[in-house]
Motif scaffolding. Structure first.
Motif, short mmCIF file in Angstrom:
data_model
loop_
_atom_site.label_atom_id
_atom_site.label_comp_id
_atom_site.label_asym_id
_atom_site.label_seq_id
_atom_site.Cartn_x
_atom_site.Cartn_y
_atom_site.Cartn_z
N MET A 1 -10.42 7.75 8.08
CA MET A 1 -10.03 6.74 7.09
C MET A 1 -10.94 5.53 7.16
SD MET A 1 -7.58 7.24 4.98
CE MET A 1 -8.12 8.84 4.54
N GLN B 1 -3.88 5.46 -6.07
CA GLN B 1 -2.49 5.05 -6.31
C GLN B 1 -2.40 3.95 -7.35
OE1 GLN B 1 -0.39 6.95 -5.11
NE2 GLN B 1 -0.79 7.55 -3.00
N ALA C 1 0.83 -1.20 0.00
CA ALA C 1 0.00 0.00 0.00
C ALA C 1 0.86 1.25 0.00
CB ALA C 1 -0.93 -0.01 1.20
N GLY C 2 1.85 1.31 0.89
CA GLY C 2 2.77 2.44 0.89
C GLY C 2 2.30 3.66 1.66
N TYR C 3 1.06 3.68 2.11
CA TYR C 3 0.59 4.84 2.87
C TYR C 3 0.22 4.45 4.29
CZ TYR C 3 -4.09 3.10 1.51
OH TYR C 3 -5.21 2.35 1.31
N ASP C 4 0.18 5.42 5.16
CA ASP C 4 -0.14 5.16 6.56
C ASP C 4 -1.60 5.50 6.85
OD1 ASP C 4 2.23 4.21 8.01
OD2 ASP C 4 3.14 6.03 7.23
N ILE C 5 -2.14 4.84 7.86
CA ILE C 5 -3.52 5.13 8.29
C ILE C 5 -3.43 5.48 9.77
CG2 ILE C 5 -5.81 4.15 8.62
CD1 ILE C 5 -5.20 2.24 6.34
N ASN C 6 -4.08 6.59 10.17
CA ASN C 6 -3.87 7.00 11.56
C ASN C 6 -4.66 6.14 12.54
OD1 ASN C 6 -6.32 8.09 10.82
ND2 ASN C 6 -5.64 10.21 10.95
N ASP D 1 1.15 -1.27 8.91
CA ASP D 1 2.08 -0.19 8.56
C ASP D 1 2.14 -0.06 7.05
OD1 ASP D 1 4.04 -1.79 7.40
OD2 ASP D 1 5.07 -2.11 9.30
N SER D 2 2.90 0.94 6.59
CA SER D 2 2.82 1.29 5.18
C SER D 2 3.34 0.18 4.27
CB SER D 2 3.60 2.58 4.93
OG SER D 2 4.94 2.40 5.34
N GLN D 3 3.99 -0.85 4.84
CA GLN D 3 4.47 -1.94 3.99
C GLN D 3 3.44 -3.04 3.79
OE1 GLN D 3 7.49 -1.61 2.33
NE2 GLN D 3 7.05 0.38 3.21
N ILE E 1 -7.47 6.30 -1.40
CA ILE E 1 -6.03 6.29 -1.67
C ILE E 1 -5.65 5.10 -2.55
CG2 ILE E 1 -3.78 6.39 -0.60
CD1 ILE E 1 -5.09 7.46 1.90
#
Lengths: 338, 422
Positions: free
Chosen positions: B371, B384, B67-72, B79-81, B380
């Protein structure tokens, strides 16, 4: 009911995909206006003024293309897009080109099926923080709350930056620059991150720009440029060479002030080819002979557009830096008009 | 003598499909069905062909990509991985959280307002009318944005809690911090925790279940079972002797005793939020995006529920309440024991629609940067990867599944309260 909705979505997708096929140049000529996707509002790059007339660096690109194709720089329908909606708008044919601080990346070019026609601004992602936080480097931002526009490359860079520096952060996703500005000014986030040029433009609109600092780190390469759909090379050429014409005009010293006398004919053959007094470059593109002249007259050459919208004389105050002509040590370089 | 002959046996002829009224409607329906399916097939084929020409054939492979993005706000580890599928799951859980919280709050507020609107007290009834009319006549998106704006602009920033003379202080004996980034409340911690069980290993849909939570649920279940036994025994004694033994202290002990013992065994203590660096750390962080969305959705839907409740109550004939007061029941007992149980039969079916509406309205979450699944999968991820059609179809499937589950559950409940005719 559920089925109808599904079918409706499929129809829309089917029609949209169908519309994307080819012949954008003819479509634009037949329509008499250019549909150009811009931001929802970023002063200096694309924002409507008090009278509702769009202006800015990206807007000038749209106007130049409209002038080159239609001979009228006001024949542009500006379509405001967010970071999230821009690609769908372009892929579906709602807009003919996108001139909206969009970073040229591999996956957007190859996987999302777009063609970037060039780079009109070499940018990088930066951070802005209030001065009172006393932060002097992005590596001191452990645990900070960061406002970030969703659906952008900056969102991915941000995750990578914090990950590789082994520090944590709390992302606050926002949709538009205006929203980000509101949250940042209210202190709902400590840091606002986007392209450094965008940060400078945003800061220029603050009541007290001096209270905010841009951190020295530039954490990514963000080459921004206009883009069109894959598969329509004729249209891609028109937009690409309009951009190149603006760049070449600056290199050769053709400005909106002297273009009248220059187009009467000069002893520099490249200027003559550019302005259509020699050769048939316009016809090769499927345009009038004075296409480039019209494009340059719409807002000036690249340097003039830069200086008028985002240059050091404006409140945004960006130096040319990487975006100077190659002859001045920058990266702005156009292939020859030959 | 009469000879009965059978009518001549009619053999089936093809023309009967059209001219015989017994078969005609079936024929028409079959033709319509085929035409409809052909249309559907053409549309689907068209979409697929066009996507292929565009060089983007239908594929769900993107769900496995990073995914590459973070979610709060994440209820499970992420995590982003992690993959896009995992991000979608985190988003789905966020949708469910706000939907469940919203439905519960909307029901409580809605029933309260609906009953109060029928009050004989002129002032209370009018205030409730004003509430209902303001909330249900303004689009919910505006309420969400307004709630968020109020939270952001009026509450102090974490930085205001800093320094020797802070302009803001924590509430409730220094345990709760109310900031414009959300509310930080103490979290329950266990020093002798039983740990978590991991399911599905390293897969995208992996999840953990807290053993502490299971232990509490088991103990609570046993407590309730014990309480039922005590109540049943009290009923028997009452029927035999006419005297009801005092049970409330036993019941109270049964309800809380075992849980408190378990809490002591597990080493229960509270983790308090503390200001560290830029933000508060520790405690449970309820982000203001969640609070704004939750508040706005609940108050908006509660206005509709209030009207449904009012309609349900008015549908019960006045004879019922007159009979109840003739028996000596007080007004609030009349409402609780006589009117509401009957009104429920009218109330439940339209209530289902409102729960569904609330759940679907939660997709407006992106307006405040919450989110949910529309923000992750439909936002997102879609942006992306450029997989709009696949993303939207998945999103529709997810909402369809959620809605069908809610209405299934509510219909089951409706069946259990509806009038049983004898």
């Amino acid at each position: 009911m559920k089925k109808t909705v599904l079918l409706g979505a499929l129809t829309v997708a089917g029609l949209a995909a169908g519309a994307a096929a080819a012949g954008t140049l003819d479509d634009v000529k037949a329509r008499g206006t250019l549909n150009c996707g811009v931001t929802t509002g970023l002063v200096g790059f694309a924002a409507p003024d008090a009278d509702g007339v769009w202006g800015g660096f990206d807007v000038s690109m749209c106007r130049a293309v409209a002038a080159a194709v239609l001979g009228d720089s006001s024949a542009v329908e500006f379509v405001p897009t967010t970071g999230k909606t821009r690609f769908t708008a372009l892929a579906s044919g709602e807009i003919d080109m996108l001139a909206r601080n969009t970073t040229w990346t591999f996956s957007r070019d190859v996987d999302l099926k777009f063609t970037f026609v060039g780079i009109n601004y070499y940018d990088g992602q930066g951070f802005m923080v209030p001065k009172e936080l006393g932060v002097s480097s992005a590596t001191e931002l452990d645990g900070a709350t960061v406002c970030i526009q969703t659906g952008t490359t900056t969102e991915l860079n941000l995750a990578d930056f914090f990950r590789s520096n082994n520090i944590s952060y709390e992302p606050v996703p926002i949709e538009t620059n205006a929203e980000g500005q509101q949250q940042y000014l209210a202190g709902a986030c400590d840091v606002y991150t986007t392209d450094a040029s965008g940060l400078a433009a945003t800061r220029a609109t603050f009541e007290a720009p001096g209270d905010h600092v841009l951190l020295p780190e530039i954490i990514s390469k963000e080459p921004l440029g206009p883009l069109v759909r894959h598969g329509d090379n004729e249209w891609g050429d028109v937009v690409r060479w309009t951009l190149n014409a603006l760049v070449t005009a600056e290199e050769l010293g053709v400005t909106s002030a002297n273009i009248g006398e220059m187009s009467a004919g000069t002893n520099n053959p490249e200027i003559n080819r550019l302005l259509g007094t020699e050769g048939t470059l316009g016809a090769m593109l499927g345009l009038d002979a004075d296409w480039a002249k019209n494009a340059i007259m719409s807002g000036g050459n690249y340097g003039e557009i830069f200086a008028m919208n985002i240059g050091e004389e404006t409140p945004i105050g960006l130096a040319r830096g990487l975006n100077a002509q190659w002859t001045n040590g920058g990266l702005i370089y156009s292939p020859p008009f030959r | 003598m009469t000879i009965l002959t059978d009518p001549p046996k009619e053999s089936f002829r093809l023309s009967m499909l059209l001219y015989d009224t017994r078969y005609r409607s079936a024929t028409i329906q079959a033709i319509a069905m085929i035409a409809f399916m052909l249309l559907a097939a053409w549309l689907i084929n068209n979409a697929i062909t066009n996507l292929n020409t565009l060089g983007k054939p239908m594929s769900f492979g993107f769900l496995g990509d990073t995914a590459g993005y973070d979610i709060n706000q994440r209820l499970l580890d992420y995590d982003s991985q992690d993959s896009h599928l995992r991000a979608a799951l985190i988003g789905l859980l966020n949708t469910l959280v706000v939907a469940v919280l919203g439905c519960i709050t909307a029901t409580i507020v809605g029933v309260f307002v609906g009953v109060m609107r029928l009050s004989n007290n002129w002032l209370i009834a009018r205030i409730m009318t004003v509430y209902v009319e303001t909330f249900r006549n303004v689009p919910v998106l505006l309420w969400i944005i307004l709630a968020m704006a109020i939270l952001i602009e009026t509450l102090p920033m974490p930085r205001a809690f800093k320094g020797d003379t802070p302009t803001a202080t924590m509430d409730l004996f220094n345990t709760v911090a109310v900031t414009n980034r959300g509310v930080y409340i103490p979290e329950p911690l266990f020093s002798r925790s039983l740990g978590d069980i991991h399911f599905l290993g390293d897969m995208a849909l992996r999840f953990d279940v807290s053993m502490d939570l299971i232990a509490f649920l088991v103990v609570l279940g046993l407590s309730i079972f014990g309480m039922r036994k005590v109540i049943a025994r009290a009923n028997t004694i009452q029927e035999e002797t006419g005297d009801r033994p005092k049970t409330w202290h036993v019941l109270l002990g049964l309800l809380f005793g075992p849980s408190i013992v378990l809490m002591i065994v597990l080493g229960f203590h509270l983790g308090y939020p503390e200001l560290k660096g830029f933000n508060f750390r520790g405690g449970i962080h309820m982000r203001n995006s969640l609070i704004a969305l939750w508040l706005a959705l609940s108050l908006y839907t509660a206005a509709f529920i209030a009207e449904i409740v009012r309609a349900g109550i008015l549908a019960i004939s006045t004879g019922q309440s007159e009979a109840a007061s003739a028996l000596g029941l007080r007004p609030n007992r009349t409402m609780r024991l006589v009117i509401l149980p009957q009104a429920l039969r009218v109330i439940i079916p339209p209530m289902i629609s409102n729960y569904l509406n609330l759940t679907k309205n939660s997709s407006l979450a992106i307006a405040v940067g919450y989110m949910d699944i529309t923000g992750t999968l439909g936002g997102i991820t879609m942006n992306q990867t450029g997989r709009e059609l696949e993303g939207v179809m998945l999103l529709m499937l997810v909402y369809l599944a959620i809605s069908l589950s809610i209405s299934g559950l509510m219909n089951w409940y409706n069946n259990s309260v509806k009038l049983v005719e004898r």
